[in-house]
Design a protein around this motif. Structure first.
Motif, mmCIF file in Angstrom:
data_model
loop_
_atom_site.group_PDB
_atom_site.id
_atom_site.type_symbol
_atom_site.label_atom_id
_atom_site.label_comp_id
_atom_site.label_asym_id
_atom_site.label_seq_id
_atom_site.Cartn_x
_atom_site.Cartn_y
_atom_site.Cartn_z
ATOM 1 N N LEU A 53 13.173 -11.777 -0.477
ATOM 2 C CA LEU A 53 14.639 -11.975 -0.458
ATOM 3 C C LEU A 53 14.943 -13.281 0.264
ATOM 4 N N TYR B 174 24.664 -8.444 -4.645
ATOM 5 C CA TYR B 174 23.239 -8.545 -4.986
ATOM 6 C C TYR B 174 22.980 -8.216 -6.458
ATOM 7 N N MET C 107 17.456 -8.173 -6.296
ATOM 8 C CA MET C 107 17.635 -8.372 -4.848
ATOM 9 C C MET C 107 17.693 -7.027 -4.128
#
Lengths: 251, 469
Positions: A138, A150, A154
Motif C-alpha cells: 500500500l 480505496y 487497496m
C-alpha cells in the motif's frame, strides 16, 4: 480434561510422527440437501503453502468457513494444530484474508489496521503499522486516506496487513489475490513464501491457476466437494496444471 | 469492548447525517426543556398573582355573613414543581386549580388509565414527548443495522477471527448507541440545572436522578431489543420493520387497549352519574336550606337540650351556623364514601395498567415519568385530598364564626368583621416527597428492570452462537 486431551494428542502425534497443521478427516457438509463437501480429506504440513483450486461452488469457501469455525461439519473431524503440535482450534493462531476485504469506510487504512490489531490485543507502534502496510504494497500516501476512497486492491492490501499483523502460525486465504494488480499479486506471493519459510502454514483457495502454481508447494483440485487430485507444484508447469485442472473439470 | 465502542463513536462522529441529526435533537431538546421551564415559571407567576389577588379579596372583604363568604369560596393551587416542565402528565387534563366552596366538594371522574395516550404527550411540547417518542426512534434508526451491516459486508468474520467475541461485539454496539440517548438525557438535565439550579430540593434532585435512570433503562431496552432483532433476523430490513412495529404497538396500540380494558374491568361512573348519586345521598341528609328535614329536627332538639332552652331564639348562639356545619359534615361523609369507592376503582385501574408493563415497558416508563414528575394520578389525588382537607377546615371556620361569633338564631343580617376574614388562612399545597410515594412505583421499576435483564440475557444468549454467520 482439556489438558489431558492435549497431552494425549501430543503424545500420539510424536509417537506416530504425524506432522501436519491442518487435517480434515472425511468431512461432509450439506446445505439444504445440496452437498457442499463430500468426504473431504485434506492435510497441510507446517511451512507448506497449499493451494485449493476449484470452480465456483466446488466447496473452497465452505472448507475455509469450517476451518474458521463459522460452519459446523455434518460429519467428520477437523484438526488444527499450533506450532507446538498441540491441538488448538483457537482463532488467535489463524490469520484470515477474505475474498472481499470490507474495511470501515470512515477510517483510514492505517486506522483500520490499528483497530483490528487492537481487537486482537496486538500492540504495534504507528511506525510499525505503516511499515506493515508498505510491505503489503500500500502506497505511503494512501495510508492516511479514508478507505472509502480505496480501490478493491487497496482494501485487499490492508486485509493482508491485518492478517500478517497477527504473526499467526496458520493463514487461511480465500481468493486473496482477488482485485490485486499483477504486481501486487506477485508481491503477495513473495510475502506468502516468506511467511512459509518462517514456518507458517498457508491454505489458499483460488481460481487463479497461475498464481497458485507460482505460490503454492502443493495444489489440491476440488470438484463438487471432493478432493479429486493433489499435485506438487514443482512437478508441473502452469500450462500442465491448467490442462490437468480442465480435464478434471470436464470429466 | 472499549475498542469497539470507541470505533463505533468514531464512525458516528465522522457521519454527517449523525452529526446533523444529533445537533438537531440536542438543539430541539434544549429548546423544549427551556420552553418547558419558561412555561412552568409563567404558571408559577400566574398562580402567585392569583393567590395574591384572592388573599387581597379576603383581606379587603367588607363585613358580611360568613355563609355568604363560604359561597364566595376560595381556590386551591397545586404548586408546580420544576419537574412538571419535563412531563405534564395528567395536569393537562385535570388542571392545577380547584375551587373551594361550602357544600361543594370537588369530584375526580377521570381515568388516567383509559386516557393514558391522550394525556400530555401530544398536548404540549415537553421533554417527555421527545424522550418517549422521538429519541427511541432515533436510537432504533442507528441500531437496526449496526450488527447486520457488519455481518453482511464480512467485517464480522474479520472481527471474530481477530479474537473478538460476538457477545462483546453486540454489547459494544448496544452501549455505543445507548450513549447517544444518555448524552441527550444529560443535556436536558444540564439545562434544568442551569435554569432551575436554585430550586432543586433534595426531593427534586432524587426525582430527577430517578427520572434520568428510568429513561436510561428504557433507552437501553430499546437499543437492546433492536440489536437483538437484528442478530436474530440477520437482515436489516426485517430488523427495522419488526422493531418499528413493536414500537408502534408499545406506544400507540397497547396503552390505549390496556387503558380501555382497565376501565372496562373497573369502570368509573360518568361525571353526571357521580354527581347525581352524590346529590341523592346528600338529599337523604340534613339540608341546611330545608328546615323541615328529620335530621334538622333531631339536631335542633339536641342543641336545645345542650343549651337547656326551649326555643331556638333563646339560644346564645346562632343555630343556622351549627346547621350549616352539620350539613357540611354530612356532605363530607357522602363525599368520603363516593370518593373512597372512586379512589379504589382508580387504584385498581392503575394497578392493571402498571402490571401490563410486563407486556409493554413503555407503560412502566410512562407511569414512572409522570410519577417522578409529580404529575400522575397519585399526585393529583394527594392534591385533591389536601385541598379537601383544607376546604373542610376553611368552611368550618366560617360556619363556627356564624354559629359562635356573636350572632343569634334568626339574625340573618349578622355580619362577621373584616378582622375575621383577614384571619382566614389560605391553602398551601405541600408536594409529597417521592420517598413517601415510592411504594406506589416499585412495580414499574421492577418491570423495567425485568425487561432490561430479560433482553440482555436474550441478546447474550443469541450472540453466543458464532456459527453460521
Amino acid at each position: 480434561m482439556k489438558a489431558a486431551v492435549l497431552i494425549v494428542s501430543k503424545v500420539i502425534l510424536r509417537l506416530f510422527n504425524i506432522n501436519y497443521m491442518i487435517k480434515l478427516n472425511n468431512i461432509h457438509k450439506s446445505f439444504n440437501q445440496n452437498k457442499a463437501l463430500d468426504n473431504l480429506c485434506l492435510e497441510v504440513k507446517p511451512g507448506e503453502i497449499y493451494g485449493l483450486l476449484g470452480a465456483n461452488g466446488a466447496g473452497k469457501s465452505t472448507t475455509m468457513n469450517l476451518l474458521l469455525g463459522f460452519l459446523q461439519a455434518d460429519s467428520g473431524s477437523i484438526e488444527v494444530f499450533d506450532s507446538q503440535n498441540n491441538l488448538n482450534n483457537k482463532k488467535e493462531q489463524i490469520g484470515y484474508i477474505p475474498e472481499n476485504v470490507n474495511l470501515y469506510p470512515y477510517l483510514s487504512g492505517l486506522e483500520n489496521l490499528d483497530y483490528f490489531c487492537k481487537i486482537a490485543n496486538l500492540k504495534y507502534k504507528t511506525e510499525e503499522l505503516e511499515e506493515l502496510l508498505s510491505e503489503c504494497g500500500l502506497e505511503l500516501d494512501a495510508h492516511n486516506k479514508s478507505t472509502s476512497e480505496y480501490s478493491k486492491g487497496m482494501r485487499q492490501k490492508v486485509g493482508i496487513a491485518i492478517a500478517l499483523a497477527k504473526d499467526a502460525s496458520i493463514y487461511l486465504l480465500d481468493e486473496p489475490a482477488s482485485g490485486l494488480d499483477p504486481l501486487a499479486s506477485n508481491e503477495l506471493s513473495e510475502i506468502l513464501k516468506k511467511l512459509a519459510s518462517k514456518g507458517a502454514t498457508i491454505l489458499m483457495a483460488s481460481h487463479d491457476i497461475f498464481r497458485v502454481r507460482e505460490t503454492c508447494n502443493k495444489i489440491g483440485i476440488l470438484k463438487k466437494g471432493k478432493l479429486v487430485n493433489e499435485i506438487l507444484s514443482k512437478d508441473v508447469s502452469s500450462n500442465q496444471l491448467e490442462e490437468i485442472y480442465i480435464n478434471f473439470m470436464k470429466n | 469492548m472499549i475498542n469497539i465502542l470507541v470505533n463505533e463513536w468514531k464512525g458516528f462522529l465522522r457521519n454527517k447525517l449523525f452529526i446533523f441529526l444529533s445537533l438537531f435533537f440536542l438543539i430541539s431538546l434544549c429548546g423544549v426543556t427551556l420552553f418547558g421551564i419558561i412555561q412552568n415559571e409563567k404558571q408559577v407567576e400566574t398562580q402567585k398573582i392569583a393567590k395574591e389577588h384572592i388573599r387581597k379579596q379576603w383581606d379587603e372583604m367588607e363585613p358580611s355573613n360568613p355563609h355568604s363568604a363560604a359561597h364566595f369560596g376560595s381556590y386551591a393551587f397545586k404548586s408546580t414543581s420544576i419537574l412538571n416542565s419535563i412531563d405534564e402528565g395528567i395536569n393537562s387534563v385535570t388542571g392545577n386549580v380547584l375551587r373551594l366552596e361550602g357544600h361543594k366538594q370537588n369530584d375526580v371522574v377521570f381515568s388516567e388509565a383509559s386516557q393514558s395516550l391522550l394525556i400530555s404527550k401530544f398536548g404540549k411540547l415537553k421533554p417527555a414527548l421527545i424522550f418517549q417518542f422521538i429519541i427511541p426512534l432515533f436510537l432504533i434508526f442507528f441500531a437496526f443495522n449496526s450488527y447486520t451491516s457488519e455481518r453482511s459486508n464480512g467485517r464480522l468474520k474479520l472481527l471474530l477471527i481477530q479474537g473478538a467475541s460476538l457477545r462483546k461485539i453486540v454489547f459494544s454496539k448496544v452501549f455505543s448507541i445507548w450513549v447517544i440517548g444518555i448524552i441527550l438525557l444529560i443535556t436536558s438535565i444540564i439545562v434544568q440545572f442551569i435554569f432551575n439550579g436554585t430550586q432543586l430540593s433534595s426531593d427534586t434532585l432524587l426525582r430527577l436522578m430517578l427520572l434520568f435512570s428510568t429513561y436510561a433503562i428504557y433507552f437501553f431496552i430499546i437499543v437492546n431489543l433492536t440489536v437483538l432483532l437484528s442478530v436474530v433476523f440477520k437482515n436489516s430490513t426485517a430488523a427495522l420493520s419488526i422493531t418499528i412495529l413493536i414500537w408502534v404497538v408499545w406506544t400507540i396500540f397497547l396503552p390505549s387497549i390496556i387503558g380501555k380494558t382497565a376501565e372496562e374491568i373497573n369502570p368509573l361512573p360518568t361525571r353526571i352519574d357521580f354527581k347525581e348519586s352524590m346529590a341523592d345521598d346528600r338529599s337523604k341528609g340534613i339540608d341546611g336550606h330545608n328546615p323541615r328535614g328529620d335530621r334538622r329536627q333531631a339536631l335542633e332538639k339536641a342543641t336545645l337540650e345542650q343549651y337547656n332552652v326551649d326555643k331556638l331564639e333563646d339560644l346564645p348562639i346562632n343555630f343556622s351556623g351549627i346547621l350549616m356545619q352539620a350539613d357540611e359534615e354530612y356532605g363530607n361523609k357522602v363525599w368520603d364514601k363516593h370518593f373512597g369507592s372512586l379512589y379504589n376503582q382508580l387504584k385498581a385501574q392503575k394497578y392493571i395498567y402498571q402490571i401490563s408493563g410486563v407486556f409493554n415497558p413503555f407503560i412502566s416508563l410512562q407511569n414512572l415519568s409522570m410519577g417522578l414528575s409529580g404529575t400522575d394520578m397519585y399526585h393529583h389525588l394527594d392534591f385533591l385530598a389536601q385541598a379537601e382537607k383544607y376546604r373542610r377546615v376553611f368552611i368550618k371556620s366560617l360556619n363556627d364564626e356564624y354559629a359562635f361569633g356573636g350572632s343569634k338564631t334568626g339574625q340573618r343580617g349578622w355580619k362577621a368583621s373584616n378582622d375575621f376574614f383577614r384571619s382566614v388562612k389560605e391553602f398551601h399545597y405541600k408536594n409529597p416527597t417521592f420517598s413517601s410515594f415510592f411504594s406506589k412505583y416499585i412495580i414499574d421499576f421492577l418491570i423495567l428492570l425485568f425487561w432490561l435483564v430479560i433482553l440482555s440475557i436474550l441478546l447474550s444468549f443469541s450472540s453466543r452462537k458464532t456459527l453460521d454467520i
